[in-house]
Scaffold this active site. Sequence first.
Site, short mmCIF file in Angstrom:
data_model
loop_
_atom_site.label_atom_id
_atom_site.label_comp_id
_atom_site.label_asym_id
_atom_site.label_seq_id
_atom_site.Cartn_x
_atom_site.Cartn_y
_atom_site.Cartn_z
N ALA A 133 0.87 -1.18 0.00
CA ALA A 133 0.00 0.00 0.00
C ALA A 133 0.91 1.22 0.00
O ALA A 133 2.04 1.16 0.49
CB ALA A 133 -0.88 -0.01 1.24
N GLY A 147 0.42 -4.87 0.98
CA GLY A 147 -0.78 -4.88 0.13
C GLY A 147 -0.55 -5.56 -1.21
O GLY A 147 -1.50 -6.06 -1.83
N GLU A 188 -0.92 -9.16 -0.43
CA GLU A 188 -2.35 -9.35 -0.14
C GLU A 188 -3.17 -9.35 -1.42
O GLU A 188 -4.12 -10.12 -1.56
CB GLU A 188 -2.82 -8.26 0.83
CG GLU A 188 -2.21 -8.41 2.22
CD GLU A 188 -2.52 -7.25 3.15
OE1 GLU A 188 -2.12 -6.11 2.83
OE2 GLU A 188 -3.16 -7.48 4.18
N GLU A 191 4.29 -5.22 7.46
CA GLU A 191 3.53 -4.16 8.16
C GLU A 191 3.94 -3.94 9.62
O GLU A 191 3.96 -2.80 10.09
CB GLU A 191 2.02 -4.45 8.09
CG GLU A 191 1.39 -4.16 6.74
CD GLU A 191 1.47 -5.34 5.77
OE1 GLU A 191 2.23 -6.30 6.04
OE2 GLU A 191 0.78 -5.29 4.76
#
Length: 257
Positions: free
Chosen positions: A66, A112, A115, A135
């Site tokens: 992300a 992300g 993911e 993270e």
Amino acid sequence: MSYNNILVSENDSITTIIINRPKKLNALNRETIQELHDAFAEADSVEDTRVIILTGSGDKAFVAGADISEFANFEVAEGADLSKKGQELLFDFIENLGTPIIATINGFALGGGLELAMACHFRIASDNAKMGLPEVGLGVIPGYGGTQRLPQLVGKGKAMEMIMTAGMISAEDALQNGLVNHVVSQEELLPLAEKIADKILRNSPLAIASAIKAVNANFKDGVNGFDVEIREFGNCFGTDDFEEGTTAFLEKRKANF
Ligand code: COA
């Protein structure tokens, strides 16, 4: 449709979506997440698209996570909102799409990015790929489904270790642990995705969509996967694809779906 952060092309019933922010290692900002949603929805709605290949531009990254610059100043409610909206708009959305999606991991797939790859129906990787959920090193946890999908794929212990250490694993390690299905050189990666897509194209798209629903049902709270399988199995008998598939077999010819 025109996009700022992704490239979309169609060829022989295969739609290829390339995340295209190479200077930011294809990090997922809000706009990219929205564009990916729109591109997947569009591809799924076009009858001619029967497989979707997702990859990153350049030779360094699939997606490096992300976009950290977008949430560095967030507070509690904004954090929860980011996670919820992202999951709904992209990660859960593509996992439940009826059109098969192959994640083609051509470099870093972090946070992300991993993911996103895990929300796809399956993954293949180049031998330079590195995967991880970093993270906790940033003081957060995976928020786009990583704490749920990683244990499903690699088992709880391996997932815990990957999440707690925030480390990256190699493509080979990912292969051994079931995170990816195949590892090849970077040059061979897209051709392999297309070769697998060609095999999928020979089969009934309606039956494949039913199979995706039934397999996913195994991982949904309060849903009995066997019941979903029974329903989807029954539904197949009402389709033209079933008539074509069984007739072609009895007539000793290839089915034309
Ligand atoms: N969000 C925002 N920007 C990112 C990013 C992310 N997740 N990952 C990489 N970038 C940007 C860098 O800030 C840099 O931008 P700049 O040139 O404007 O400074 C550019 O992409 C290139 O990255 P850089 O760190 O210089 O490349 P590298 O080869 O030295 O390192 C990584 C590659 C993947 C190890 C490193 O970029 C990294 O650790 N990224 C963050 C991974 C992460 O924590 N993801 C989870 C987010 S929840």
